[in-house]
Scaffold this motif. Structure first.
Motif, PDB file in Angstrom:
ATOM      1  N   THR A   1     -11.098   7.126   5.448  1.00  0.00           N
ATOM      2  CA  THR A   1      -9.922   6.320   5.822  1.00  0.00           C
ATOM      3  C   THR A   1     -10.161   5.165   5.519  1.00  0.00           C
ATOM      4  N   GLU A   2      -9.124   4.442   4.959  1.00  0.00           N
ATOM      5  CA  GLU A   2      -8.909   3.296   4.573  1.00  0.00           C
ATOM      6  C   GLU A   2      -7.637   2.536   4.731  1.00  0.00           C
ATOM      7  N   VAL A   3      -7.649   1.145   5.326  1.00  0.00           N
ATOM      8  CA  VAL A   3      -6.232   0.697   5.616  1.00  0.00           C
ATOM      9  C   VAL A   3      -5.948  -0.123   4.559  1.00  0.00           C
ATOM     10  N   TYR A   4      -4.553   0.123   4.036  1.00  0.00           N
ATOM     11  CA  TYR A   4      -4.086  -0.825   3.085  1.00  0.00           C
ATOM     12  C   TYR A   4      -3.094  -1.721   3.544  1.00  0.00           C
ATOM     13  N   THR A   5      -3.238  -2.982   3.504  1.00  0.00           N
ATOM     14  CA  THR A   5      -2.179  -3.996   4.280  1.00  0.00           C
ATOM     15  C   THR A   5      -1.273  -4.665   3.294  1.00  0.00           C
ATOM     16  N   ILE A   6       0.139  -4.728   3.407  1.00  0.00           N
ATOM     17  CA  ILE A   6       1.077  -5.461   2.789  1.00  0.00           C
ATOM     18  C   ILE A   6       1.961  -6.209   3.498  1.00  0.00           C
ATOM     19  N   THR A   7       2.229  -7.295   2.874  1.00  0.00           N
ATOM     20  CA  THR A   7       3.361  -8.232   3.853  1.00  0.00           C
ATOM     21  C   THR A   7       4.369  -8.517   2.796  1.00  0.00           C
ATOM     22  N   PHE A   8       5.524  -8.254   3.272  1.00  0.00           N
ATOM     23  CA  PHE A   8       6.915  -8.295   2.593  1.00  0.00           C
ATOM     24  C   PHE A   8       7.475  -9.633   2.842  1.00  0.00           C
ATOM     25  N   SER A   9       7.881 -10.428   1.829  1.00  0.00           N
ATOM     26  CA  SER A   9       8.458 -11.794   1.942  1.00  0.00           C
ATOM     27  C   SER A   9      10.023 -11.826   2.150  1.00  0.00           C
ATOM     28  N   GLN A  10      10.461 -10.740   1.583  1.00  0.00           N
ATOM     29  CA  GLN A  10      12.133 -10.703   1.668  1.00  0.00           C
ATOM     30  C   GLN A  10      12.566  -9.384   2.229  1.00  0.00           C
ATOM     31  N   PRO A  11      13.748  -9.377   3.114  1.00  0.00           N
ATOM     32  CA  PRO A  11      14.263  -7.932   3.545  1.00  0.00           C
ATOM     33  C   PRO A  11      14.558  -6.995   2.324  1.00  0.00           C
TER      34      PRO A  11
END
Length: 131
Positions: free
Chosen positions: A98-108
Protein backbone atom coordinates in the motif's frame (compact mmCIF):
# COMPACT_ATOMS: atom_id res chain seq x y z
CA UNK A 1 1.58 -10.73 -24.65
CA UNK A 2 2.28 -7.09 -25.44
CA UNK A 3 5.67 -5.86 -26.62
CA UNK A 4 5.96 -3.69 -23.49
CA UNK A 5 5.49 -6.73 -21.21
CA UNK A 6 7.98 -8.80 -23.21
CA UNK A 7 10.59 -6.05 -23.01
CA UNK A 8 9.91 -5.56 -19.31
CA UNK A 9 10.22 -9.28 -18.57
CA UNK A 10 13.36 -9.59 -20.71
CA UNK A 11 15.01 -6.61 -19.05
CA UNK A 12 14.19 -7.93 -15.58
CA UNK A 13 15.40 -11.45 -16.46
CA UNK A 14 18.71 -10.38 -17.99
CA UNK A 15 19.39 -7.84 -15.24
CA UNK A 16 18.85 -10.42 -12.55
CA UNK A 17 21.01 -12.91 -14.45
CA UNK A 18 24.00 -10.53 -14.35
CA UNK A 19 24.95 -11.48 -10.80
CA UNK A 20 28.49 -11.49 -9.53
CA UNK A 21 30.21 -14.87 -9.23
CA UNK A 22 31.45 -14.26 -5.69
CA UNK A 23 27.92 -14.28 -4.26
CA UNK A 24 27.67 -10.53 -3.76
CA UNK A 25 24.40 -8.84 -4.73
CA UNK A 26 26.14 -5.73 -6.12
CA UNK A 27 25.38 -6.47 -9.79
CA UNK A 28 21.73 -7.45 -9.40
CA UNK A 29 19.80 -4.19 -9.53
CA UNK A 30 17.12 -2.79 -11.80
CA UNK A 31 14.41 -0.12 -11.56
CA UNK A 32 11.26 -0.68 -13.61
CA UNK A 33 7.77 0.73 -14.04
CA UNK A 34 5.32 -1.25 -11.94
CA UNK A 35 1.58 -1.82 -12.00
CA UNK A 36 -1.35 -1.34 -9.64
CA UNK A 37 -3.78 -3.97 -8.37
CA UNK A 38 -6.19 -1.49 -6.72
CA UNK A 39 -6.74 2.25 -6.33
CA UNK A 40 -9.05 4.08 -3.90
CA UNK A 41 -9.69 7.77 -4.62
CA UNK A 42 -12.35 10.31 -3.66
CA UNK A 43 -14.77 11.44 -6.37
CA UNK A 44 -14.55 15.10 -5.32
CA UNK A 45 -11.88 17.50 -4.12
CA UNK A 46 -11.34 21.22 -3.61
CA UNK A 47 -8.81 23.52 -5.26
CA UNK A 48 -5.36 23.71 -3.60
CA UNK A 49 -6.13 20.92 -1.11
CA UNK A 50 -3.93 17.80 -1.25
CA UNK A 51 -5.82 14.65 -2.23
CA UNK A 52 -4.50 11.36 -0.83
CA UNK A 53 -5.13 8.35 -3.10
CA UNK A 54 -4.49 4.90 -1.66
CA UNK A 55 -2.90 2.47 -4.11
CA UNK A 56 -1.92 -1.18 -4.04
CA UNK A 57 1.35 -1.59 -5.96
CA UNK A 58 2.32 -5.00 -7.39
CA UNK A 59 5.78 -6.25 -6.39
CA UNK A 60 6.95 -9.27 -8.42
CA UNK A 61 9.22 -10.88 -5.80
CA UNK A 62 10.87 -10.40 -2.42
CA UNK A 63 13.78 -8.41 -3.91
CA UNK A 64 11.44 -5.60 -4.98
CA UNK A 65 10.73 -2.34 -3.17
CA UNK A 66 8.54 0.59 -4.14
CA UNK A 67 10.68 3.72 -4.60
CA UNK A 68 8.46 6.50 -5.99
CA UNK A 69 5.69 7.54 -8.36
CA UNK A 70 6.13 9.17 -11.76
CA UNK A 71 3.38 10.99 -13.62
CA UNK A 72 2.68 12.57 -16.97
CA UNK A 73 2.35 16.35 -17.05
CA UNK A 74 -0.99 16.55 -18.85
CA UNK A 75 -4.44 15.08 -18.29
CA UNK A 76 -5.57 12.42 -18.36
CA UNK A 77 -2.59 12.01 -16.05
CA UNK A 78 -0.92 8.58 -16.02
CA UNK A 79 0.65 7.67 -12.69
CA UNK A 80 3.22 4.84 -12.55
CA UNK A 81 5.09 3.33 -9.62
CA UNK A 82 8.84 2.79 -9.86
CA UNK A 83 9.99 -0.49 -8.34
CA UNK A 84 13.63 -1.23 -7.48
CA UNK A 85 14.72 -4.87 -7.53
CA UNK A 86 17.93 -5.59 -5.59
CA UNK A 87 19.48 -9.01 -5.18
CA UNK A 88 20.33 -12.04 -7.27
CA UNK A 89 18.40 -14.73 -5.41
CA UNK A 90 14.77 -13.68 -5.20
CA UNK A 91 11.71 -15.70 -4.36
CA UNK A 92 9.02 -15.40 -7.00
CA UNK A 93 6.19 -14.61 -4.58
CA UNK A 94 4.28 -11.60 -5.83
CA UNK A 95 2.88 -9.22 -3.22
CA UNK A 96 1.03 -5.93 -3.05
CA UNK A 97 2.16 -2.96 -0.98
CA UNK A 98 0.00 0.00 0.00
CA UNK A 99 1.38 3.39 -1.07
CA UNK A 100 -0.29 6.80 -1.01
CA UNK A 101 -0.17 9.00 -4.10
CA UNK A 102 -0.91 12.67 -3.34
CA UNK A 103 -2.04 15.26 -5.87
CA UNK A 104 -3.16 18.88 -5.56
CA UNK A 105 -5.37 20.49 -8.21
CA UNK A 106 -4.89 24.22 -8.85
CA UNK A 107 -8.04 24.75 -10.96
CA UNK A 108 -11.64 23.56 -10.67
CA UNK A 109 -12.78 21.01 -13.25
CA UNK A 110 -13.12 17.35 -14.12
CA UNK A 111 -9.87 15.38 -13.99
CA UNK A 112 -9.01 11.79 -14.89
CA UNK A 113 -6.14 9.87 -13.34
CA UNK A 114 -5.01 6.59 -14.93
CA UNK A 115 -3.11 3.89 -13.05
CA UNK A 116 -1.61 1.04 -15.19
CA UNK A 117 -2.89 -2.36 -14.10
CA UNK A 118 -1.22 -4.62 -16.67
CA UNK A 119 -1.65 -5.75 -20.28
CA UNK A 120 -2.34 -2.21 -21.47
CA UNK A 121 -5.25 -1.78 -19.02
CA UNK A 122 -5.76 1.05 -16.54
CA UNK A 123 -7.64 1.70 -13.34
CA UNK A 124 -9.20 5.11 -14.07
CA UNK A 125 -10.35 7.54 -11.39
CA UNK A 126 -12.36 10.67 -12.18
CA UNK A 127 -12.25 13.53 -9.68
CA UNK A 128 -14.44 16.63 -9.74
CA UNK A 129 -12.58 19.62 -8.29
CA UNK A 130 -14.49 22.65 -6.97
CA UNK A 131 -13.49 26.02 -5.45
Amino acid sequence: MSIKKILLASTLFFSLMSCSLDGEDDNCFIEIYGEFSAVTAPQTATVNTPVAIETKVKILNDCGDFTRFTETSSFPKVIQPIIAYRGCECLTEATNVTEVYTITFSQPGEYQLRFPSGSGNYISKNITVTE
